[in-house]
Design a protein around this motif. Structure first.
Motif, PDB file in Angstrom:
ATOM      1  N   THR A 121      -0.220  -8.520 -20.344  1.00  0.00           N
ATOM      2  CA  THR A 121       0.514  -9.352 -21.295  1.00  0.00           C
ATOM      3  C   THR A 121       1.944  -9.583 -20.835  1.00  0.00           C
ATOM      4  N   VAL A 122       2.527  -8.590 -20.169  1.00  0.00           N
ATOM      5  CA  VAL A 122       3.948  -8.669 -19.841  1.00  0.00           C
ATOM      6  C   VAL A 122       4.235  -8.675 -18.338  1.00  0.00           C
ATOM      7  N   MET A 123       3.265  -8.294 -17.503  1.00  0.00           N
ATOM      8  CA  MET A 123       3.538  -8.156 -16.067  1.00  0.00           C
ATOM      9  C   MET A 123       2.865  -9.256 -15.256  1.00  0.00           C
ATOM     10  N   ARG A 124       3.440  -9.532 -14.097  1.00  0.00           N
ATOM     11  CA  ARG A 124       2.918 -10.527 -13.165  1.00  0.00           C
ATOM     12  C   ARG A 124       1.831  -9.889 -12.295  1.00  0.00           C
ATOM     13  N   ARG A 125       0.653 -10.500 -12.255  1.00  0.00           N
ATOM     14  CA  ARG A 125      -0.436 -10.006 -11.411  1.00  0.00           C
ATOM     15  C   ARG A 125      -0.560 -10.910 -10.185  1.00  0.00           C
ATOM     16  N   LEU A 126      -0.480 -10.299  -9.008  1.00  0.00           N
ATOM     17  CA  LEU A 126      -0.452 -11.040  -7.750  1.00  0.00           C
ATOM     18  C   LEU A 126      -1.659 -10.676  -6.891  1.00  0.00           C
ATOM     19  N   PRO A 127      -2.218 -11.637  -6.161  1.00  0.00           N
ATOM     20  CA  PRO A 127      -3.279 -11.300  -5.204  1.00  0.00           C
ATOM     21  C   PRO A 127      -2.720 -10.520  -4.020  1.00  0.00           C
ATOM     22  N   VAL A 128      -3.525  -9.619  -3.492  1.00  0.00           N
ATOM     23  CA  VAL A 128      -3.116  -8.745  -2.389  1.00  0.00           C
ATOM     24  C   VAL A 128      -3.977  -9.051  -1.175  1.00  0.00           C
ATOM     25  N   ARG A 129      -3.334  -9.259  -0.026  1.00  0.00           N
ATOM     26  CA  ARG A 129      -4.060  -9.543   1.212  1.00  0.00           C
ATOM     27  C   ARG A 129      -3.492  -8.701   2.348  1.00  0.00           C
ATOM     28  N   ALA A 130      -4.369  -8.213   3.198  1.00  0.00           N
ATOM     29  CA  ALA A 130      -3.942  -7.419   4.349  1.00  0.00           C
ATOM     30  C   ALA A 130      -2.976  -8.220   5.209  1.00  0.00           C
ATOM     31  N   GLY A 131      -1.949  -7.526   5.707  1.00  0.00           N
ATOM     32  CA  GLY A 131      -0.959  -8.140   6.578  1.00  0.00           C
ATOM     33  C   GLY A 131       0.259  -8.669   5.862  1.00  0.00           C
ATOM     34  N   GLN A 132       0.235  -8.706   4.525  1.00  0.00           N
ATOM     35  CA  GLN A 132       1.390  -9.183   3.780  1.00  0.00           C
ATOM     36  C   GLN A 132       2.263  -8.015   3.330  1.00  0.00           C
ATOM     37  N   THR A 133       3.492  -8.354   2.947  1.00  0.00           N
ATOM     38  CA  THR A 133       4.487  -7.357   2.545  1.00  0.00           C
ATOM     39  C   THR A 133       5.187  -7.841   1.287  1.00  0.00           C
ATOM     40  N   ILE A 134       5.529  -6.907   0.416  1.00  0.00           N
ATOM     41  CA  ILE A 134       6.321  -7.234  -0.766  1.00  0.00           C
ATOM     42  C   ILE A 134       7.486  -6.257  -0.857  1.00  0.00           C
ATOM     43  N   TYR A 135       8.661  -6.792  -1.098  1.00  0.00           N
ATOM     44  CA  TYR A 135       9.897  -6.013  -1.234  1.00  0.00           C
ATOM     45  C   TYR A 135      10.147  -5.806  -2.717  1.00  0.00           C
ATOM     46  N   PRO A 157       9.332 -10.104  -7.467  1.00  0.00           N
ATOM     47  CA  PRO A 157       9.044 -10.223  -6.033  1.00  0.00           C
ATOM     48  C   PRO A 157       7.655 -10.796  -5.777  1.00  0.00           C
ATOM     49  N   ASP A 158       7.494 -11.365  -4.597  1.00  0.00           N
ATOM     50  CA  ASP A 158       6.215 -11.924  -4.164  1.00  0.00           C
ATOM     51  C   ASP A 158       5.851 -11.394  -2.784  1.00  0.00           C
ATOM     52  N   PHE A 159       4.566 -11.398  -2.490  1.00  0.00           N
ATOM     53  CA  PHE A 159       4.097 -11.070  -1.152  1.00  0.00           C
ATOM     54  C   PHE A 159       4.433 -12.198  -0.189  1.00  0.00           C
ATOM     55  N   GLN A 160       4.714 -11.836   1.051  1.00  0.00           N
ATOM     56  CA  GLN A 160       4.999 -12.836   2.085  1.00  0.00           C
ATOM     57  C   GLN A 160       4.501 -12.312   3.428  1.00  0.00           C
ATOM     58  N   PRO A 161       4.249 -13.222   4.387  1.00  0.00           N
ATOM     59  CA  PRO A 161       3.611 -12.827   5.645  1.00  0.00           C
ATOM     60  C   PRO A 161       4.548 -12.281   6.708  1.00  0.00           C
ATOM     61  N   GLY A 162       5.862 -12.305   6.465  1.00  0.00           N
ATOM     62  CA  GLY A 162       6.803 -11.885   7.489  1.00  0.00           C
ATOM     63  C   GLY A 162       7.148 -13.025   8.428  1.00  0.00           C
ATOM     64  N   LEU A 163       8.095 -12.751   9.315  1.00  0.00           N
ATOM     65  CA  LEU A 163       8.584 -13.761  10.252  1.00  0.00           C
ATOM     66  C   LEU A 163       8.426 -13.258  11.676  1.00  0.00           C
ATOM     67  N   ALA A 164       7.808 -14.080  12.506  1.00  0.00           N
ATOM     68  CA  ALA A 164       7.504 -13.689  13.876  1.00  0.00           C
ATOM     69  C   ALA A 164       8.684 -13.956  14.801  1.00  0.00           C
ATOM     70  N   LEU A 165       8.894 -13.041  15.737  1.00  0.00           N
ATOM     71  CA  LEU A 165       9.868 -13.198  16.805  1.00  0.00           C
ATOM     72  C   LEU A 165       9.173 -12.999  18.150  1.00  0.00           C
ATOM     73  N   ARG A 166       9.601 -13.747  19.130  1.00  0.00           N
ATOM     74  CA  ARG A 166       9.014 -13.591  20.455  1.00  0.00           C
ATOM     75  C   ARG A 166       9.489 -12.276  21.060  1.00  0.00           C
ATOM     76  N   ALA A 167       8.549 -11.509  21.590  1.00  0.00           N
ATOM     77  CA  ALA A 167       8.872 -10.227  22.226  1.00  0.00           C
ATOM     78  C   ALA A 167       8.192 -10.095  23.574  1.00  0.00           C
ATOM     79  N   GLY A 168       7.752 -11.198  24.152  1.00  0.00           N
ATOM     80  CA  GLY A 168       7.096 -11.168  25.448  1.00  0.00           C
ATOM     81  C   GLY A 168       5.679 -11.682  25.356  1.00  0.00           C
ATOM     82  N   ASP A 169       5.082 -11.948  26.516  1.00  0.00           N
ATOM     83  CA  ASP A 169       3.701 -12.410  26.553  1.00  0.00           C
ATOM     84  C   ASP A 169       2.780 -11.328  26.011  1.00  0.00           C
ATOM     85  N   ASP A 170       1.811 -11.747  25.231  1.00  0.00           N
ATOM     86  CA  ASP A 170       0.792 -10.844  24.673  1.00  0.00           C
ATOM     87  C   ASP A 170       1.386  -9.769  23.767  1.00  0.00           C
ATOM     88  N   VAL A 171       2.560 -10.062  23.175  1.00  0.00           N
ATOM     89  CA  VAL A 171       3.179  -9.150  22.206  1.00  0.00           C
ATOM     90  C   VAL A 171       3.506  -9.955  20.954  1.00  0.00           C
TER      91      VAL A 171
END
Length: 355
Positions: free
Chosen positions: A156-170, A231-245
């Protein structure tokens, strides 16, 4: 001192919401029989403070190392009374209690504690249809919240969010929340064990609370509650760290940052250590190297890497979490801006305002 990667004692919590996922899904060995809800991978919480369990520093407490060697451990001129970051594997085979942790100001004012507990959850695994409760709906006031909590009518009072592997919530301190059932989490947070929950039972053993104690708990929870964070779940932000990383910044704040690195077989990834870094393995066995040390990190195990080591290398196949106390500008904001991410996108990682 000749510094090396530190393996620490890891307290195990058999709370009623736990199961066997840390062993069965992550491959952790050596756990006690019965349910395991949490393993505290790096902890300097009073009563559950870690000790080094291998090498020349075996038997030394994490707190003593931080106090006596702050710059070698933490780098960047850091000073503090205890190691500032807490990390856990959490098995929510069953649902956690609806609860919150005070923010810094409230913890000092009401709990007589030096800091509160902001946290983040990185989802390692979740069954289809898994959800989490995070924050309250707009317009909910203290009276409406109290009534709903007393009825156990959380939706009634709280937000219900879907949860998926690989996501993060702060999850900022003061945010009402719960995850589970069917959810396996890597959690990073401020070093604290304060919390208030709304359930009629104890999470440690499931024993029913005295009605007066339960009502006092709800009173205290509402006193410490902050209605604003949603807060909401989010997938994060990718940074280049080399080939195959693949390097993904999962969340960031003045309290902690968390990254996930995936490295292909036969590839070596390198990561500088301007501050102490928590390296937790969420994949298969990983070969790592640091300042002349070389070893295998087993599944669902953790190393604490002192800043004095300077750099760590790990060779794929690897799937690891890296947690640390960031300099937000140099460690997070500038690299992401250089990669083309705008301020609004970066802000979704958590609290990205330097202090």
């Amino acid at each position: 001192m000749d510094w090396y990667p530190l393996r620490l004692t890891t307290p195990v919590m058999p709370h009623v919401f736990g199961g066997h996922a840390i062993a069965e899904r992550l491959g952790r060995t050596g756990l006690p029989p019965g349910r395991v809800a949490e393993t505290w991978e790096v902890s300097d919480v009073d009563g559950q403070a870690a000790e080094v369990n291998e090498g020349p520093l075996a038997g030394r407490s994490l707190r003593s190392l931080v106090a006596e060697h702050p710059e070698e451990m933490m780098g960047r001129g850091w000073r503090g009374a205890r190691f500032p970051v807490l990390t856990k594997f959490i098995d929510a085979t069953r649902a956690l209690p609806v609860h919150l942790h005070a923010d810094d100001e409230t913890a000092r004012r009401l709990e007589d504690q030096p800091n509160g507990k902001t946290e983040a959850w990185h989802i390692l695994d979740a069954r289809p249809g898994a959800t989490a409760l995070a924050g309250v709906k707009p317009g909910v006031d203290a009276d409406a919240l109290r009534e709903a909590l007393s009825r156990g009518d959380f939706d009634t009072v709280m937000r219900r969010l879907p949860v998926r592997a690989g996501q993060t919530i702060y999850v900022p301190g003061g945010t009402l929340h719960r995850f589970g059932p069917g959810t396996l989490v890597y959690e990073i947070e401020q070093t604290s064990n304060i919390q208030q929950h709304a359930m009629r039972w104890r999470m440690e053993d499931g024993a029913e609370l005295d009605p007066d104690e339960w009502r006092r708990n709800i009173d205290m929870l509402i006193e410490e509650w902050r209605p604003e964070p949603r807060p909401d779940f989010q997938p994060g932000l990718a940074l280049r760290a080399g080939d195959d990383v693949q390097r993904v910044i999962c969340c960031a704040s003045p309290y902690f940052a968390l990254e996930r690195w995936r490295v292909a077989a036969g590839t070596t990834a390198r990561h500088a250590l301007p501050t102490a870094t928590i390296l937790s393995n969420v994949g298969g066995p990983v070969r790592f190297h640091a300042q002349g040390w070389s070893d295998i990190l087993e599944p669902a195990r953790t190393l604490l890497l002192p800043a004095a080591l300077g750099e760590v290398e790990f060779t794929g196949p690897a799937d690891v979490m890296l947690g640390y106390l960031p300099d937000l500008r140099s460690d997070v904001l500038d690299p992401l801006a250089a990669a083309g991410y705008g301020p609004d996108v970066i802000a979704a990682l958590g609290d990205t305002v330097p202090r």
